[in-house]
Design a protein around this motif. Structure first.
Motif, short mmCIF file in Angstrom:
data_model
loop_
_atom_site.label_atom_id
_atom_site.label_comp_id
_atom_site.label_asym_id
_atom_site.label_seq_id
_atom_site.Cartn_x
_atom_site.Cartn_y
_atom_site.Cartn_z
N HIS A 158 0.70 -1.01 -0.13
CA HIS A 158 -0.09 0.14 0.05
C HIS A 158 0.95 1.17 -0.09
O HIS A 158 1.67 1.40 0.74
CB HIS A 158 -0.77 -0.09 1.31
N HIS B 207 1.04 4.63 1.21
CA HIS B 207 0.20 5.38 2.25
C HIS B 207 0.48 6.95 1.86
O HIS B 207 1.59 7.40 1.51
CB HIS B 207 0.96 5.22 3.63
N HIS C 271 4.08 0.24 2.64
CA HIS C 271 4.19 -0.71 3.68
C HIS C 271 2.93 -1.93 3.27
O HIS C 271 2.23 -1.77 2.59
CB HIS C 271 3.89 -0.04 5.04
N HIS D 220 0.14 -4.61 3.78
CA HIS D 220 -1.16 -4.15 4.26
C HIS D 220 -2.05 -5.45 4.01
O HIS D 220 -3.35 -5.46 4.04
CB HIS D 220 -1.98 -3.14 3.40
N HIS E 111 -6.78 7.20 9.86
CA HIS E 111 -6.00 7.33 8.42
C HIS E 111 -7.04 7.01 7.42
O HIS E 111 -7.77 5.93 7.48
CB HIS E 111 -4.86 6.44 8.39
N HIS F 165 -7.59 6.13 3.56
CA HIS F 165 -6.72 5.71 2.06
C HIS F 165 -7.01 6.79 1.08
O HIS F 165 -8.06 7.54 1.24
CB HIS F 165 -6.84 4.49 1.66
N HIS G 12 -8.93 3.68 8.70
CA HIS G 12 -8.54 2.69 9.88
C HIS G 12 -7.64 3.51 10.94
O HIS G 12 -6.84 4.68 10.46
CB HIS G 12 -7.68 1.39 9.49
N HIS H 44 -4.31 3.68 12.65
CA HIS H 44 -2.91 3.22 11.97
C HIS H 44 -2.12 2.76 13.17
O HIS H 44 -1.01 2.45 12.83
CB HIS H 44 -2.29 4.25 11.25
#
Ligand code: C2O
Ligand code: CU
Ligand code: CU
Length: 495
Positions: free
Chosen positions: A135, A137, A175, A177, A426, A428, A477, A479
């Motif tokens: 992902h 970020h 990172h 996911h 967070h 996306h 979500h 983080h």
């Protein structure tokens, strides 16, 4: 349904509410009078019975700069990368080889340098024994390139992600996911820095080249054999701080300005950073890129996944000065977590760099037409496997929790209703603005574009986001990755 327990090989430890940082965020007020710290590795299950691996004394290891990834091709108007996701051993503690999960063998993760408007295509080969998802970020990417939690690729397979980089300069990161595994995978090393630049940023006379240094900060829990020990929600065990993958290192600097691209890549640790002499730090950017104007401060706070772009001017120190970068937040004793790294001023150097008063103009905020509320919480009753919730529900990959109309702007009011546990929030796809914190205007550090915002127990933030790029389903979500792995995540669909 595969459970977290089965995926993590039964390595879960019992955790109770007391571990959800009851004392976790206590400021380290007793910084110079606390009792001696337990030996490194204390509390871990230990290694193979060999001699106990000891951490080096602080400031005896040099902080490396993470390697910059090279594209395999720059043809066709895009930069193409090939990355292998693999387990290797690396020296974190001097003299000890520690197993880590890596992008291309690098620990800390490498740096990918990208430019706005120029596409990056990365082909990842998964050589682990677990599925992964990658992902970007903070990235404005289509749903099928987002590395969504269930959109994983299996061991032995490859996956190509395309990043159009249609957004302004920012310090992003990528990172793992893969749902229920992201927290362990990221903890074991699957994170990397993605520095996106643009013409506006490049035209500024900021420190650059060797004077611009990415620093990824995190914590870790080493066992007696010097291996990374992982159990869910191990807030009190992860008390060794790493800066660019090394424990409490020193960094040699010249007596001039440096730009540091700080990333908190910890699963759950919040940092509150300051220079030991209270010296001034100029913050110029945050998650989503440059602020409109720089501001000076003596402290920088970073919850997991947050970034800060800062300039420190070492010309005020005589050559020979050593300045510790301190952390004033627990959990952990001041001896364990109070010192992050040390800047050693070792030489003079010319300094043509400057911090302009005006860095950029932020995009205007369109009038919001929808308001929503989101409540973050998790079990704090001491049960063995606490669950995390968004609006009282654990994440369900099939359930759409919020439906957003494409092209609109919205205001989301997000509250952490826990008494003990800190969280953050967070989303996306978007970079949002933080309008208010607990009903008050935000500090300059939160006045720029953000993709992650911290929420201490009982706090509320009001966010403004515009959904005018891609359509499709994305997640939001907490983080603190151990929390999102417990279910503190939800889906929003833009249509
Ligand atoms: Cu750092 Cu779901 O992301
Ligand atoms: Cu993200
Ligand atoms: Cu959380």
């Amino acid at each position: 349904m595969v459970t977290r327990r089965s995926l993590l090989g039964g390595a879960l430890a019992a955790t109770g509410a007391g571990l959800l940082t009851a004392g976790g965020l206590t400021p380290l007020l007793t910084a110079h009078s606390a009792p001696a710290a337990p030996a490194p590795g204390a509390g871990g299950p230990g290694g193979a019975g060999g001699p106990k691996v000891a951490l080096p004394p602080p400031f005896t290891v040099r902080m490396p700069s993470p390697p910059v990834l090279s594209p395999v091709s720059t043809l066709g108007g895009q930069d193409t990368y090939a990355v292998t996701i693999k387990e290797v051993t690396r020296e974190i503690i001097p003299g000890t080889q520690t197993k880590v999960l890596t992008y291309d063998g690098h620990f800390p993760g490498p740096v990918l340098r990208a430019r706005s408007g120029r596409r990056v295509v990365i082909r990842h080969r998964n050589q682990l024994t677990m599925p992964v998802a990658v992902h970007l970020h903070g990235g404005n990417v289509s749903p099928d390139n987002d590395g969504a939690p269930m959109d994983t690729f299996a061991p032995g397979t490859s996956r190509t992600y395309t990043y159009p980089n249609q957004q302004s300069a920012a310090g992003l990161w990528f990172h793992d996911h893969a749902h229920h595994m992201e927290s362990e995978h990221v903890y074991r090393g699957l994170s990397a820095t993605y520095l996106l630049t643009d013409d506006t940023e490049r035209a500024l006379p900021l420190p650059a080249g060797q004077y611009e240094i990415p620093i990824a900060l995190r914590d870790a829990h080493f066992d007696d054999a010097g291996q990374l020990h992982y159990v869910m929600d191990d807030v009190f065990g992860r008390t060794t701080l790493l800066a660019n993958g090394r424990p409490t290192p020193y960094v040699e600097v010249a007596a001039r300005k440096y730009r540091f691209r700080l990333l908190n890549s910890s699963n759950m640790r919040f940092f509150q950073l300051r220079l030991a002499d209270g010296g001034q730090i100029t913050q110029i950017g945050t998650d989503g890129g440059l602020l409109e104007r720089p501001f000076t401060t003596d402290t920088v706070g970073l919850s997991p996944a947050e970034r800060a772009d800062v300039v420190i001017d070492f010309s005020r120190y005589p050559v020979g000065t050593k300045i510790v970068l301190e952390n004033t937040l627990g959990p952990g004793t001041p001896e364990q977590v109070g010192k992050v790294l040390r800047f050693d001023v070792v030489r003079t150097a010319p300094d043509p760099s400057r911090i302009p008063d005006r860095l950029r103009t932020l995009p205007p905020m369109a009038k919001a037409t929808v308001e929503r509320t989101v409540v973050l919480s998790m079990d704090e009753d001491g049960r063995q496997e606490p669950r995390g919730f968004m609006d009282g529900r654990v994440w369900d990959a099939q359930r759409i929790d919020q439906t957003v109309t494409h092209g609109t702007s919205e205001i989301w009011t997000v509250t952490n209703t826990n008494k003990l546990a800190p969280h953050n929030f967070h989303m996306h796809l978007v970079q949002f603005r933080v309008l208010e914190r607990n009903g008050a205007p935000v500090t300059p550090a939160e006045a720029g574009l953000k993709d992650t915002v911290r929420l201490f127990p009982g706090e509320t933030v009001k966010l403004h986001a515009t959904f005018d790029t891609y359509r499709g389903t994305y997640v939001y979500h907490c983080h603190l990755l151990d929390h999102s792995a417990m279910g503190m995540m939800a889906n929003f669909r833009i249509r």
